[in-house]
Motif scaffolding. Sequence first.
Motif, PDB file in Angstrom:
ATOM      1  N   PHE A  37      52.526  -9.826 -52.163  1.00 36.84           N
ATOM      2  CA  PHE A  37      52.782  -8.569 -52.502  1.00 36.84           C
ATOM      3  C   PHE A  37      53.490  -8.463 -53.799  1.00 36.84           C
ATOM      4  N   VAL A  38      52.990  -7.327 -54.813  1.00 37.30           N
ATOM      5  CA  VAL A  38      53.479  -7.154 -56.021  1.00 37.30           C
ATOM      6  C   VAL A  38      53.889  -5.757 -56.074  1.00 37.30           C
ATOM      7  N   SER A  39      55.340  -5.269 -56.535  1.00 37.02           N
ATOM      8  CA  SER A  39      55.475  -3.944 -56.577  1.00 37.02           C
ATOM      9  C   SER A  39      55.132  -3.466 -57.850  1.00 37.02           C
ATOM     10  N   VAL A  40      54.608  -2.014 -57.644  1.00 34.45           N
ATOM     11  CA  VAL A  40      54.172  -1.334 -59.011  1.00 34.45           C
ATOM     12  C   VAL A  40      54.823   0.042 -58.487  1.00 34.45           C
ATOM     13  N   SER A  41      55.063   0.969 -59.683  1.00 32.66           N
ATOM     14  CA  SER A  41      55.058   2.116 -59.521  1.00 32.66           C
ATOM     15  C   SER A  41      53.941   3.318 -59.113  1.00 32.66           C
ATOM     16  N   LEU A  42      54.405   4.296 -58.768  1.00 32.81           N
ATOM     17  CA  LEU A  42      52.947   5.272 -58.584  1.00 32.81           C
ATOM     18  C   LEU A  42      52.276   5.530 -59.757  1.00 32.81           C
ATOM     19  N   GLU A  43      52.990   5.843 -61.127  1.00 35.87           N
ATOM     20  CA  GLU A  43      52.295   5.733 -62.172  1.00 35.87           C
ATOM     21  C   GLU A  43      51.302   4.530 -62.652  1.00 35.87           C
ATOM     22  N   GLU A  44      51.844   3.406 -62.374  1.00 37.26           N
ATOM     23  CA  GLU A  44      50.929   2.232 -62.565  1.00 37.26           C
ATOM     24  C   GLU A  44      50.040   2.309 -61.728  1.00 37.26           C
ATOM     25  N   ALA A  45      50.035   2.596 -60.446  1.00 38.27           N
ATOM     26  CA  ALA A  45      48.866   2.632 -59.388  1.00 38.27           C
ATOM     27  C   ALA A  45      47.783   3.723 -59.827  1.00 38.27           C
ATOM     28  N   LEU A  46      48.010   4.521 -60.281  1.00 33.78           N
ATOM     29  CA  LEU A  46      47.217   5.668 -60.988  1.00 33.78           C
ATOM     30  C   LEU A  46      46.613   5.141 -62.152  1.00 33.78           C
ATOM     31  N   GLN A  47      47.131   4.440 -62.953  1.00 32.65           N
ATOM     32  CA  GLN A  47      46.465   3.992 -64.144  1.00 32.65           C
ATOM     33  C   GLN A  47      45.474   2.792 -63.879  1.00 32.65           C
ATOM     34  N   ILE A  48      45.977   1.960 -62.815  1.00 35.25           N
ATOM     35  CA  ILE A  48      44.967   1.044 -62.227  1.00 35.25           C
ATOM     36  C   ILE A  48      43.585   1.634 -61.676  1.00 35.25           C
ATOM     37  N   ARG A  49      43.980   2.834 -60.892  1.00 40.20           N
ATOM     38  CA  ARG A  49      42.792   3.469 -60.466  1.00 40.20           C
ATOM     39  C   ARG A  49      41.717   4.083 -61.418  1.00 40.20           C
ATOM     40  N   LYS A  50      42.617   4.546 -62.446  1.00 40.82           N
ATOM     41  CA  LYS A  50      41.675   4.923 -63.625  1.00 40.82           C
ATOM     42  C   LYS A  50      40.999   3.935 -64.168  1.00 40.82           C
ATOM     43  N   GLU A  51      41.559   3.003 -64.546  1.00 39.06           N
ATOM     44  CA  GLU A  51      40.889   1.871 -65.331  1.00 39.06           C
ATOM     45  C   GLU A  51      39.450   1.367 -64.408  1.00 39.06           C
ATOM     46  N   ASN A  52      39.890   1.180 -63.033  1.00 33.93           N
ATOM     47  CA  ASN A  52      38.871   0.676 -61.869  1.00 33.93           C
ATOM     48  C   ASN A  52      37.687   1.667 -62.045  1.00 33.93           C
ATOM     49  N   GLN A  53      37.948   2.970 -62.146  1.00 30.77           N
ATOM     50  CA  GLN A  53      36.821   4.237 -62.276  1.00 30.77           C
ATOM     51  C   GLN A  53      36.266   3.967 -63.747  1.00 30.77           C
ATOM     52  N   LEU A  54      36.707   3.605 -64.666  1.00 29.76           N
ATOM     53  CA  LEU A  54      36.464   3.153 -65.954  1.00 29.76           C
ATOM     54  C   LEU A  54      35.091   2.117 -65.981  1.00 29.76           C
ATOM     55  N   VAL A  55      35.653   1.181 -65.192  1.00 34.06           N
ATOM     56  CA  VAL A  55      34.693  -0.026 -65.141  1.00 34.06           C
ATOM     57  C   VAL A  55      33.419   0.539 -64.222  1.00 34.06           C
ATOM     58  N   LEU A  56      33.504   1.364 -63.019  1.00 35.99           N
ATOM     59  CA  LEU A  56      32.518   1.842 -62.457  1.00 35.99           C
ATOM     60  C   LEU A  56      31.496   2.468 -63.280  1.00 35.99           C
ATOM     61  N   ASN A  57      32.176   3.437 -64.222  1.00 37.12           N
ATOM     62  CA  ASN A  57      31.536   4.217 -65.236  1.00 37.12           C
ATOM     63  C   ASN A  57      30.642   3.197 -66.106  1.00 37.12           C
ATOM     64  N   LYS A  58      31.099   2.352 -66.599  1.00 36.43           N
ATOM     65  CA  LYS A  58      30.435   1.565 -67.494  1.00 36.43           C
ATOM     66  C   LYS A  58      29.326   0.728 -66.702  1.00 36.43           C
ATOM     67  N   ILE A  59      29.551   0.409 -65.590  1.00 36.96           N
ATOM     68  CA  ILE A  59      28.375  -0.451 -64.918  1.00 36.96           C
ATOM     69  C   ILE A  59      27.361   0.834 -64.696  1.00 36.96           C
ATOM     70  N   ALA A  60      27.651   1.996 -64.175  1.00 39.00           N
ATOM     71  CA  ALA A  60      26.566   2.965 -64.049  1.00 39.00           C
ATOM     72  C   ALA A  60      25.999   2.855 -65.523  1.00 39.00           C
ATOM     73  N   GLU A  61      26.636   3.405 -66.628  1.00 32.15           N
ATOM     74  CA  GLU A  61      26.192   3.688 -67.654  1.00 32.15           C
ATOM     75  C   GLU A  61      25.063   2.325 -68.220  1.00 32.15           C
ATOM     76  N   ASN A  62      25.370   1.004 -67.888  1.00 31.93           N
ATOM     77  CA  ASN A  62      24.629   0.145 -68.482  1.00 31.93           C
ATOM     78  C   ASN A  62      23.250   0.020 -67.415  1.00 31.93           C
ATOM     79  N   ILE A  63      23.420   0.306 -66.130  1.00 35.55           N
ATOM     80  CA  ILE A  63      22.192   0.280 -65.151  1.00 35.55           C
ATOM     81  C   ILE A  63      21.237   1.316 -65.817  1.00 35.55           C
ATOM     82  N   ALA A  64      22.054   2.534 -66.233  1.00 33.70           N
ATOM     83  CA  ALA A  64      20.826   3.866 -66.492  1.00 33.70           C
ATOM     84  C   ALA A  64      20.249   3.539 -67.596  1.00 33.70           C
ATOM     85  N   SER A  65      20.907   2.415 -68.604  1.00 31.55           N
ATOM     86  CA  SER A  65      20.250   2.431 -69.987  1.00 31.55           C
ATOM     87  C   SER A  65      19.332   1.222 -69.913  1.00 31.55           C
ATOM     88  N   ARG A  66      19.084   0.636 -68.718  1.00 35.89           N
ATOM     89  CA  ARG A  66      17.885  -0.426 -68.664  1.00 35.89           C
ATOM     90  C   ARG A  66      16.596   0.173 -68.768  1.00 35.89           C
TER      91      ARG A  66
END
Length: 325
Positions: free
Chosen positions: A296-325
């Motif tokens: 278990f690795v301790s992170v701050s709330l701010e770090e957790a929110l940033q990680i969640r934002k980055e995860n959503q950006l990955v999902l957005n990128k995947i969605a855009e790539n699929i839509a462009s096919r």
Amino acid sequence: MIKVLKPGLQTTVQDQGRLGLYEIGMPPSGAMDQFALRVGNMLVGNRPNAAVLEITYIGPELIFEKDTQISLTGGLIPPKINGVSVPMWETLAVKAGDVLSFDFVKTGARIYLAVEGGIDVPLVMNSRSTYTLIGIGGFEGRALAKGDVLATGDLHERKVAAGTRIAESLIPIFERSHEIRVIVGLCSYRLTEESKRIFLETEWTVTPEANRIGYRHKGQRLQFVEREQPFGAGSNPSNVTDLGYPIGSIQVPDGVEPIVLLHDAVTGGGYATVATVISTDLNRMGQIKTNEKVKFVSVSLEEALQIRKENQLVLNKIAENIASR
């Protein structure tokens, strides 16, 4: 449309979960790996909350009764169609009469089968997810059994070309040792300073008691600060006055074997919860197998929110790539 020839170890219908009902004691259930669920639905052109099959450790054997498209995401339980290996994280065309089967699990613990239109089961409390402990949702409130027949729904949004694939760099890799990020808090004040350090420095081992309710870990014993227990807290120093348990919260009954509470867990109780797994890493938690290692690795709330934002950006990128096919 889909007939179950063999059910596998535990194959259940899941979606994004039964959200917003914590106040009445109802856990969300839903896919343990929400990232795999979302991407699987994207690959077959479904709405985000279309129901899929969550397959654990040992896969089922299924026969398709009409032409359709599917995708397989999550851990590596190598899939085959008519005995021939097929790729994961890709849009696959299947024909009427095709049989989907699986080899032994290699990495991760769960694989997700998304089907064009989604699995059609009744909504229960606004979700199609299975909560087996009380027998609601999904297919008759239970894991699939031999002879079950599943229909597909109408949650299809767009056609995706067969062969559409997720970039390798965006596909999660599951090892046998895992770093799981947590926010230390809630009742961590009950641990001694030494035990707080031990909790984060120990490489914990997942015990056989690991399922959709929670994952139990063995390692070192943790000690609690001595005090006179407040009224209603119980006599054990790991007890507190009852409180709510967020999904991913980690309780330590009697200071031994920390339990990460997951999607089918109770929503509250009287054990001290010393940390909470961040939402993004709940996906990885759901892909850990018995006897694998966790730190278990301790992170701050701010770090957790940033990680969640980055995860959503990955999902957005995947969605855009699929839509462009």
